[in-house]
Design an enzyme around this catalytic site. Sequence first.
Site, mmCIF file in Angstrom:
data_model
loop_
_atom_site.group_PDB
_atom_site.id
_atom_site.type_symbol
_atom_site.label_atom_id
_atom_site.label_comp_id
_atom_site.label_asym_id
_atom_site.label_seq_id
_atom_site.Cartn_x
_atom_site.Cartn_y
_atom_site.Cartn_z
ATOM 1 N N GLY A 38 -35.147 -0.995 25.251
ATOM 2 C CA GLY A 38 -36.056 -0.605 24.168
ATOM 3 C C GLY A 38 -35.735 0.727 23.513
ATOM 4 O O GLY A 38 -36.611 1.320 22.874
ATOM 5 N N HIS A 63 -27.384 -6.717 15.576
ATOM 6 C CA HIS A 63 -26.355 -7.207 16.489
ATOM 7 C C HIS A 63 -25.330 -6.095 16.701
ATOM 8 O O HIS A 63 -24.896 -5.471 15.737
ATOM 9 C CB HIS A 63 -25.686 -8.457 15.906
ATOM 10 C CG HIS A 63 -24.732 -9.082 16.867
ATOM 11 N ND1 HIS A 63 -25.157 -9.861 17.921
ATOM 12 C CD2 HIS A 63 -23.386 -9.002 16.977
ATOM 13 C CE1 HIS A 63 -24.103 -10.249 18.626
ATOM 14 N NE2 HIS A 63 -23.016 -9.739 18.068
#
Length: 191
Positions: free
Chosen positions: A14, A106
């Site tokens: 995170g 990505h």
Amino acid sequence: MVSKRIVLFASGSGSNVENIAHYFKNKPNITIAMVLTNKKEAHVLDRCNRLNISAMYFNKAAFLKTDGVLRVLQGLEPDLIVLAGFLLKIPQNLLDHFPNKIINIHPALLPKYGGKGMYGHHVHEAVKAQGEKETGITIHYVNENYDEGAIIHQAKTEILESDGVATIAQKVHELEHIHFPKVIEEVLTNS
Ligand code: GAR
């Protein structure tokens, strides 16, 4: 002023979620409505707790087979859904309800090093094994195929021969932290 609302999906550490939260902290026009995760033990939940951000865990099988998460999202009324280190494929019911409202980051220069199983360190290992001289990030819309939606933004970083996988990962994370919040802001401003 009406605040635009983002919902973040994350499966792991995170660091992107925390970085995005810091970026928008003093920008009242954009609010993080909720962070959703499919991993009960994910460190992102500790970060959300520390940052006072609402977070919710959901079950993977239920996510893929029921409309539970969809109903939660409909209640949250997001202007944008942001995959920030989220590792499951987005099911069709969410794609249908939120067309052009789901974006992903990505950790490589798509179309290279994308697809099923290509996430996190697997990507950096493949890039290193291939002897690439550069890598980077791709922020793109999400469609029914892994890592194939329209590209919104890419940024590159050089790979030195002496760089190991951990260094490559660190360089990519730095790029993510610089670019991702700004791109989210741009997408919301233009929507
Ligand atoms: C990020 O590098 C992100 O690009 C990647 O997971 C990492 C999460 O880091 N996403 C994928 O690989 C998706 N295929 P974080 O948990 O520290 O934000």
